[in-house]
Scaffold this motif. Structure first.
Motif, mmCIF file in Angstrom:
data_model
loop_
_atom_site.group_PDB
_atom_site.id
_atom_site.type_symbol
_atom_site.label_atom_id
_atom_site.label_comp_id
_atom_site.label_asym_id
_atom_site.label_seq_id
_atom_site.Cartn_x
_atom_site.Cartn_y
_atom_site.Cartn_z
ATOM 1 N N ASN A 186 0.833 -1.204 0.000
ATOM 2 C CA ASN A 186 0.000 0.000 0.000
ATOM 3 C C ASN A 186 0.872 1.259 0.000
ATOM 4 O OD1 ASN A 186 -2.483 1.278 -0.095
ATOM 5 N ND2 ASN A 186 -2.665 1.429 2.117
ATOM 6 N N SER A 187 1.908 1.240 -0.836
ATOM 7 C CA SER A 187 2.887 2.323 -0.855
ATOM 8 C C SER A 187 3.140 2.812 -2.274
ATOM 9 C CB SER A 187 4.206 1.852 -0.229
ATOM 10 O OG SER A 187 4.042 1.575 1.150
ATOM 11 N N SER A 188 3.675 4.032 -2.369
ATOM 12 C CA SER A 188 3.914 4.650 -3.675
ATOM 13 C C SER A 188 5.295 5.309 -3.716
ATOM 14 C CB SER A 188 2.836 5.693 -3.973
ATOM 15 O OG SER A 188 1.551 5.099 -3.983
ATOM 16 N N PRO A 189 6.350 4.533 -3.640
ATOM 17 C CA PRO A 189 7.690 5.127 -3.702
ATOM 18 C C PRO A 189 8.028 5.645 -5.097
ATOM 19 C CG PRO A 189 7.851 2.740 -3.711
ATOM 20 C CD PRO A 189 6.401 3.073 -3.473
ATOM 21 N N THR A 190 8.860 6.654 -5.147
ATOM 22 C CA THR A 190 9.388 7.193 -6.396
ATOM 23 C C THR A 190 10.894 6.954 -6.401
ATOM 24 O OG1 THR A 190 7.676 8.902 -6.501
ATOM 25 C CG2 THR A 190 9.660 9.262 -7.803
ATOM 26 N N ILE A 191 11.372 6.279 -7.442
ATOM 27 C CA ILE A 191 12.761 5.838 -7.488
ATOM 28 C C ILE A 191 13.399 6.322 -8.781
ATOM 29 C CG2 ILE A 191 14.279 3.806 -7.473
ATOM 30 C CD1 ILE A 191 11.820 2.303 -6.166
ATOM 31 N N SER B 53 1.658 1.641 -5.880
ATOM 32 C CA SER B 53 1.920 2.246 -7.191
ATOM 33 C C SER B 53 3.339 2.792 -7.178
ATOM 34 C CB SER B 53 0.918 3.357 -7.489
ATOM 35 O OG SER B 53 -0.389 2.823 -7.677
ATOM 36 N N VAL B 54 4.235 2.058 -7.787
ATOM 37 C CA VAL B 54 5.655 2.372 -7.747
ATOM 38 C C VAL B 54 6.068 3.050 -9.048
ATOM 39 C CG1 VAL B 54 7.965 1.403 -7.477
ATOM 40 C CG2 VAL B 54 6.037 0.380 -6.272
ATOM 41 N N LYS B 55 6.845 4.117 -8.956
ATOM 42 C CA LYS B 55 7.351 4.804 -10.140
ATOM 43 C C LYS B 55 8.870 4.727 -10.141
ATOM 44 C CE LYS B 55 7.244 9.094 -12.791
ATOM 45 N NZ LYS B 55 6.703 10.473 -12.892
ATOM 46 N N VAL B 56 9.418 4.133 -11.197
ATOM 47 C CA VAL B 56 10.864 3.941 -11.312
ATOM 48 C C VAL B 56 11.330 4.551 -12.627
ATOM 49 C CG1 VAL B 56 12.756 2.288 -11.175
ATOM 50 C CG2 VAL B 56 10.564 1.740 -10.098
ATOM 51 N N SER B 57 12.362 5.386 -12.586
ATOM 52 C CA SER B 57 12.865 6.005 -13.811
ATOM 53 C C SER B 57 14.388 6.012 -13.836
ATOM 54 C CB SER B 57 12.343 7.440 -13.955
ATOM 55 O OG SER B 57 12.810 8.256 -12.898
ATOM 56 N N ASN B 58 14.946 5.929 -15.036
ATOM 57 C CA ASN B 58 16.392 6.001 -15.240
ATOM 58 C C ASN B 58 17.148 5.089 -14.281
ATOM 59 O OD1 ASN B 58 16.180 8.020 -17.309
ATOM 60 N ND2 ASN B 58 15.812 9.535 -15.714
ATOM 61 N N GLY C 140 -2.329 -7.441 -6.458
ATOM 62 C CA GLY C 140 -3.148 -6.733 -5.467
ATOM 63 C C GLY C 140 -3.529 -5.320 -5.826
ATOM 64 N N GLY C 141 -3.441 -4.951 -7.111
ATOM 65 C CA GLY C 141 -3.889 -3.620 -7.525
ATOM 66 C C GLY C 141 -2.785 -2.585 -7.545
ATOM 67 N N GLY C 142 -3.153 -1.381 -8.009
ATOM 68 C CA GLY C 142 -2.185 -0.298 -8.115
ATOM 69 C C GLY C 142 -1.540 -0.266 -9.491
ATOM 70 N N THR C 143 -0.836 0.822 -9.756
ATOM 71 C CA THR C 143 -0.198 1.027 -11.048
ATOM 72 C C THR C 143 1.292 1.280 -10.881
ATOM 73 O OG1 THR C 143 -2.219 1.981 -11.996
ATOM 74 C CG2 THR C 143 -0.153 2.443 -13.137
ATOM 75 N N ASP C 144 2.102 0.432 -11.480
ATOM 76 C CA ASP C 144 3.548 0.615 -11.479
ATOM 77 C C ASP C 144 3.977 1.202 -12.813
ATOM 78 O OD1 ASP C 144 3.548 -0.572 -9.014
ATOM 79 O OD2 ASP C 144 4.496 -2.438 -9.667
ATOM 80 N N THR C 145 4.929 2.118 -12.774
ATOM 81 C CA THR C 145 5.445 2.741 -13.986
ATOM 82 C C THR C 145 6.951 2.615 -14.032
ATOM 83 O OG1 THR C 145 3.627 4.349 -14.065
ATOM 84 C CG2 THR C 145 5.621 4.883 -15.303
ATOM 85 N N PHE C 146 7.450 2.066 -15.128
ATOM 86 C CA PHE C 146 8.886 1.965 -15.350
ATOM 87 C C PHE C 146 9.213 2.807 -16.580
ATOM 88 C CE2 PHE C 146 7.698 -1.749 -12.968
ATOM 89 C CZ PHE C 146 8.717 -1.870 -12.022
ATOM 90 N N LEU C 147 9.936 3.892 -16.365
ATOM 91 C CA LEU C 147 10.257 4.856 -17.416
ATOM 92 C C LEU C 147 11.760 4.869 -17.646
ATOM 93 C CD1 LEU C 147 9.271 7.258 -19.240
ATOM 94 C CD2 LEU C 147 9.723 8.739 -17.261
ATOM 95 N N ASN C 148 12.167 4.542 -18.864
ATOM 96 C CA ASN C 148 13.589 4.497 -19.208
ATOM 97 C C ASN C 148 14.378 3.680 -18.193
ATOM 98 O OD1 ASN C 148 12.769 7.230 -20.760
ATOM 99 N ND2 ASN C 148 14.588 6.293 -21.700
ATOM 100 N N CYS C 149 13.938 2.468 -18.011
ATOM 101 C CA CYS C 149 14.621 1.529 -17.127
ATOM 102 C C CYS C 149 15.211 0.372 -17.925
ATOM 103 C CB CYS C 149 13.656 0.983 -16.071
ATOM 104 S SG CYS C 149 13.133 2.212 -14.857
ATOM 105 N N THR C 150 16.188 -0.292 -17.344
ATOM 106 C CA THR C 150 16.759 -1.506 -17.915
ATOM 107 C C THR C 150 16.555 -2.638 -16.926
ATOM 108 O OG1 THR C 150 18.419 -0.306 -19.205
ATOM 109 C CG2 THR C 150 18.864 -2.630 -18.725
ATOM 110 N N ILE C 151 15.812 -3.657 -17.355
ATOM 111 C CA ILE C 151 15.501 -4.813 -16.513
ATOM 112 C C ILE C 151 16.058 -6.028 -17.237
ATOM 113 C CG2 ILE C 151 13.651 -6.158 -15.433
ATOM 114 C CD1 ILE C 151 11.938 -3.562 -15.566
ATOM 115 N N ALA C 152 17.195 -6.532 -16.785
ATOM 116 C CA ALA C 152 17.923 -7.538 -17.557
ATOM 117 C C ALA C 152 18.739 -8.454 -16.651
ATOM 118 C CB ALA C 152 18.848 -6.851 -18.564
ATOM 119 N N GLY C 153 18.941 -9.671 -17.144
ATOM 120 C CA GLY C 153 19.808 -10.606 -16.440
ATOM 121 C C GLY C 153 19.250 -11.118 -15.129
#
Length: 300
Positions: A55-60, A84-89, A107-120
């Motif tokens: 139930n948290s919304s961190p900005t990373i 709803s987690v927001k992760v950028s760069n 469990g709901g909420g909206t996560d946003t990954f903007l200009n991220c690299t998810i690999a390996g």
């Protein structure tokens, strides 16, 4: 509970959680802000090797999740109960779990990954990169690379677990998808050409199809500033006409004359340094003269 925690320029490493999870950080009803933070080699005996969000919304931003492990779900991050987690760069690499080697969401909420690299990342069951499940759970991937993640010996990058969640993928590069996703203008099943993924270098080779393949409006509409923001390496976020996909911007500057063929040059340069205007002036006259030899659009 610290609802508005701010962390900047710190490392959370080699910690362990044995009950609820979140080896490096547990957010409960929190809106934490993380900038230039590294979460590495943390362990959870349940969920969220590096971070558990309830139930948290961190900005990373400009942060790294590296080598974290969860015994169950979310090697790097578990996002639960309307989080709803927001992760950028940022990058999420080399993490492990049973499900969702990098990220597990439900469990709901909206996560946003903007200009991220998810690999390996690795999942022993499924969803080596991102695993999202349950109706009402939304994951948005914009200008993001999700590639080279595995489950067992097979590629596994994005998984819509059960098909009830919503995964929107736009102007992104990805490999193997299980279940349904929405969106468009992507580099599907395309190798982004990392510099040296085996050694953990997820910058882009100069031949990468991800260079210039992102969307500037997606970036700014999600709160980014292409003039002021930096990529994960601390370099300018925009160097060409269009932003790159992923956490790292290619720093090879291609001079771009204006409509009448003029390349602008001023001492120390300005803006994106591509010479298209005084606001984006190139710093070196020698570079402009060299470019004019091969670029017939440059007139003066």
């Amino acid at each position: 509970i610290i609802p508005y925690l701010t962390l900047s320029n710190v490392t959370l490493s080699s910690n362990r959680a044995t009950n609820y999870g979140g080896g490096g950080m547990y957010n409960d009803r929190s809106s934490a802000t993380l900038s230039n933070v590294t979460l590495s080699n943390n362990t959870a005996t349940s969920n969220g090797g590096a971070m558990y969000n309830d139930n948290s919304s961190p900005t990373i931003s400009q942060s790294k999740f590296i080598g974290n492990t969860a015994a169950d779900v979310g090697g790097a991050m578990f996002n639960n109960v309307n989080s709803s987690v927001k992760v950028s760069n940022s990058s999420i690499t080399g993490n492990k779990a049973n499900w969702g080697g990098a990220v597990f969401k439900e469990g709901g909420g909206t996560d946003t990954f903007l200009n991220c690299t998810i690999a390996g990342n690795y999942a022993s069951n499924d969803g080596g990169g991102i695993n999202t499940k349950t109706a009402g759970s939304i994951t948005n991937l914009s200008n993001t690379i999700v590639y080279g993640n595995t489950n067992g010996s097979q590629a596994s990058d994005i998984r819509n677990d059960g098909g009830a969640a919503t995964i929107n993928v736009n102007y992104s590069s990805y490999g193997v998808v299980t279940g349904t996703i929405a969106g468009g203008n992507n580099k599907a099943n395309t190798d982004p050409k990392f510099t040296d993924a085996a050694s953990g270098d997820y910058t882009l080779k100069t031949v990468s199809p991800a260079i210039g393949a992102g969307n500037n409006s997606l970036y700014t509409n999600n709160g980014g500033n292409l003039t002021a923001d930096k990529d994960l390496a601390g370099s300018p976020r925009l160097t060409g006409s269009n932003v790159d996909m992923g956490a790292y911007e290619d720093q090879t500057i291609v001079l771009q004359p204006n409509a009448t063929g003029i390349v602008y040059v001023s001492q120390n340069g300005a803006g994106s340094f591509n010479g298209s205007s005084w606001a984006n002036a190139a710093p070196e006259l020698a570079d402009a003269l060299l470019a004019a030899k091969t670029n017939t659009a440059i007139k003066q």
